[in-house]
Design an enzyme around this catalytic site. Structure first.
Site, mmCIF file in Angstrom:
data_model
loop_
_atom_site.group_PDB
_atom_site.id
_atom_site.type_symbol
_atom_site.label_atom_id
_atom_site.label_comp_id
_atom_site.label_asym_id
_atom_site.label_seq_id
_atom_site.Cartn_x
_atom_site.Cartn_y
_atom_site.Cartn_z
ATOM 1 N N LYS A 33 2.968 35.548 7.436
ATOM 2 C CA LYS A 33 2.091 35.454 6.273
ATOM 3 C C LYS A 33 2.397 34.150 5.535
ATOM 4 O O LYS A 33 3.501 33.625 5.602
ATOM 5 C CB LYS A 33 2.265 36.649 5.341
ATOM 6 C CG LYS A 33 3.633 36.921 4.793
ATOM 7 C CD LYS A 33 3.945 36.377 3.411
ATOM 8 C CE LYS A 33 2.796 36.428 2.457
ATOM 9 N NZ LYS A 33 3.170 35.672 1.227
ATOM 10 N N THR B 105 9.857 29.012 5.428
ATOM 11 C CA THR B 105 9.099 28.897 4.194
ATOM 12 C C THR B 105 7.975 29.901 4.060
ATOM 13 O O THR B 105 6.907 29.567 3.576
ATOM 14 C CB THR B 105 8.521 27.482 4.099
ATOM 15 O OG1 THR B 105 7.891 27.198 5.341
ATOM 16 C CG2 THR B 105 9.598 26.491 3.852
ATOM 17 N N GLU C 143 -3.463 28.197 0.509
ATOM 18 C CA GLU C 143 -4.335 28.633 -0.576
ATOM 19 C C GLU C 143 -5.437 27.607 -0.849
ATOM 20 O O GLU C 143 -5.174 26.449 -1.163
ATOM 21 C CB GLU C 143 -3.510 28.896 -1.841
ATOM 22 C CG GLU C 143 -2.714 30.190 -1.712
ATOM 23 C CD GLU C 143 -1.819 30.483 -2.909
ATOM 24 O OE1 GLU C 143 -1.483 31.654 -3.094
ATOM 25 O OE2 GLU C 143 -1.480 29.545 -3.644
#
Lengths: 408, 408
Positions: free
Chosen positions: B184, B195, B281
């Site tokens: 994810k 990370t 994002e």
């Protein structure tokens, strides 16, 4: 927090680089930008002791190389600046252009080339339009009577939305001396040795070595403590000229009023730095991060810069979301070791973390506080007596808009 | 460039963490998020050799501390993950909650607590809703028959817009072994030791020490080479479980097929890393930066990461503006020394800088290239034979939108 004591000096109304005695300056449109002023200059009536700090970007632009050469003699009498084109990554031709720009300005103003600085800011990788530059420089004498320090401040900006000027006076040896300054931002701004253009003038008489020490010290506490977008540009430079026209005894760290001078200089540089942060590309808020209780000053600085540079903290502030977990995260990756149970954080006067424990603060109050234009984040590590302050801005849609279409 | 050789392995159609023999997994909605799946688990039918890498953020979240403790024995049989709440910066209570979550899962699945990993991702600084978590864990047996690896992949995401799964098979000792993975993103992503969350399973038999070496090596070349926003989170973790069900001879660097295993593992991790970068994002494009001709691998990595992490490069790509000066600037502040006259840069097949000189490339062609969803930037330093690749994404209005209102 780390602000200079304001009792030692007085702010000059509408102060600028020409507020100190013996400096003239100007700016006008020479054709590099479509309409706005793009060529500016400063001249001292006598050669001035000079100091400079320069970007650490490995591709220092040609004008920086030429200016460093001039600075090696310790004296500067004139500065020529263009905006709209950075003359960066332009190789041999760029270097020749920078020399030619310096010579052209020195000739017109009757200066020694070796006492002349040349500076460019704008797009990277394009050659200077030397025809426009040289034609513009030749026109400086025509504009001399009608132009001012504020025109200079206008001529050096790029995506800035405001000019950045200030001057203060203070007393040295019973004589009033003045320190003036002008700066430009507003993208490619990240703390790393002079992160934009700033020009500071003073009529104080200062020993050259002391002047460089003062500028380096103050830069580390002001310009190097701001960030807009984490980008250290190829053209960043701060120049400080002291022409001695105030006729004080030469200033150095041994002089009784050295601290007064240093505080006044720091105030000027701090105000310019804050203006740059507040006018960061797309910014709607100035963010000030105050870290105290640190074991070392460098530790406090690293944490303050990590918070103020965090995209997630910046967007949360833009969205008036008191998401303090992001502040914690940014402290955590600053590279400094911090104890969770001794960490306290406040947004303005609202404590959100108290010795590692979330307080039951009111989200509504916190949201209301974040609506302000000037946001203070206080961090206490309870681990020592060192402190630092860093300045930045929020990250907004407009940062993306401005930078998705900068050249077009 | 640094891609693993694809001839050594075969991709599994709809592959996931349960593709290797002897693994089961699932995910469902336990009440931490409004509607979406938020609790996931993986179980091996026997204790598996295990390796892990963890965030360097100083505030490592409690679940990481508990998982590291489990890992110290070298074996894991089960992993329980929740999304929606990171259980980070939650102090003593957070640590107790993480232990309780581990025990609760171990009890329900008949595992040893010391062979169970616990992982959380989501908002920082809030306590886990332990009632929902424990109630959810107790329901796992009810869901076991109807749930799958893909449900697991769904249960671990936060602001991700897609799930991230893959599996490959390769031949070891004449036996087919399988490596599967799920990961994810998608914010707080910056290269620095694991990370994000990624879970990799394999039925290969691998010596524990060799397994950790393999994971660390591969992580440095994959997960640690991506960035979304320069934020190293408090909860990043990669876990690799090898349960030996493929019955090959134990793998270690001395085994003839070690390279095959390593390449296959790297491919799985690289694909997961690229999926994370692409789904950063607000991202609309995957950006791959390939640096070659470097003196050292670390130098190549630093430059690739500097470019892929630059807000100005990212916004230019979003705006389809071939503003290569920003690439130059990012190379310049990478901390590596680079000669201007030996630097070449291409956008896809369009060369824009050739040995330090701007080419007369077509702006229209470059703009058209930047309309692609997958952008390649090639940098040649002409200074050695080392290379590196980094992955990232563009910076868009949506990054600001998502992060200006994450909690609300």
């Amino acid at each position: 927090m780390t602000t200079a004591s304001e009792t030692l000096f007085t702010k000059v109304k509408e102060g600028t680089v020409t507020s100190p005695k013996g400096f003239e300056a100007g700016g006008f449109h020479a054709g590099l930008k479509r309409k706005r002023k793009d060529l500016g200059w400063i001249k001292s009536n006598v050669p001035a002791a000079a100091a400079g700090v320069f970007t650490l970007n490995t591709f220092q632009a040609p004008p920086l190389k030429v200016t460093k050469e001039s600075l090696s003699g310790g004296l500067l009498q004139g500065i020529i600046v263009n905006s709209g084109n950075a003359n960066a990554f332009t190789g041999e031709k760029g270097l020749k252009d920078a020399y030619k720009m310096r010579k052209s300005f020195a000739d017109v103003m009757n200066l020694k080339e070796s006492q002349t600085a040349v500076t460019s800011t704008g797009v990277i990788g394009e050659y200077l339009p030397m025809h426009d530059i040289c034609k513009g420089i030749k026109q400086i004498p025509d504009y001399k009577e009608t132009t001012s320090g504020s025109d200079f401040a206008e001529a050096i900006v790029t995506t800035d939305t405001t000019t950045k000027e200030i001057a203060v006076t203070c007393e040295i040896d019973g004589k009033m001396i003045t320190i003036g300054g002008a700066a430009k931002g507003s993208g490619m701004i990240k703390p790393n040795m002079a992160t934009m253009l700033a020009f500071v003038t003073t009529d104080a008489f200062v020993e050259t070595a002391a002047l460089q020490t003062a500028l380096s010290t103050v830069t580390d506490r002001t310009y190097n403590m701001i960030t807009v977008d984490g980008e250290t540009s190829t053209n960043d430079m701060v120049l400080l000229l002291a022409n001695g026209q105030a006729e004080n005894n030469p200033l150095s760290p041994n002089h009784n009023d050295w601290e007064t001078f240093l505080h006044s200089l720091e105030y000027v540089c701090q105000q310019l730095a804050k203006m740059i942060a507040k006018d960061g590309e797309g910014a709607t808020k100035l963010v000030e991060v105050h870290v105290k209780g640190a074991e070392t000053t460098n530790g406090a600085k690293a944490i303050a810069k990590s918070i103020v540079g965090s995209s997630l903290v910046k967007t949360a502030i833009y969205g008036t979301d008191a998401n303090w977990g992001r502040i914690v995260c940014a402290i955590g990756y600053s590279g400094e070791s911090v104890q969770e149970e001794s960490l306290s954080i406040s947004l303005g006067e609202i404590k959100v973390v108290d010795y590692g424990i979330t307080t039951k603060f009111s989200e509504e109050e916190a949201k209301a506080y974040l609506e302000n234009e000037n946001i203070h984040i206080y961090v206490d590590l309870h681990n020592g007596d060192k402190e630092a302050t860093a300045w930045g801005c929020d990250l907004t849609y407009d940062y993306v808009r401005i930078n998705a279409s900068y050249r077009t």
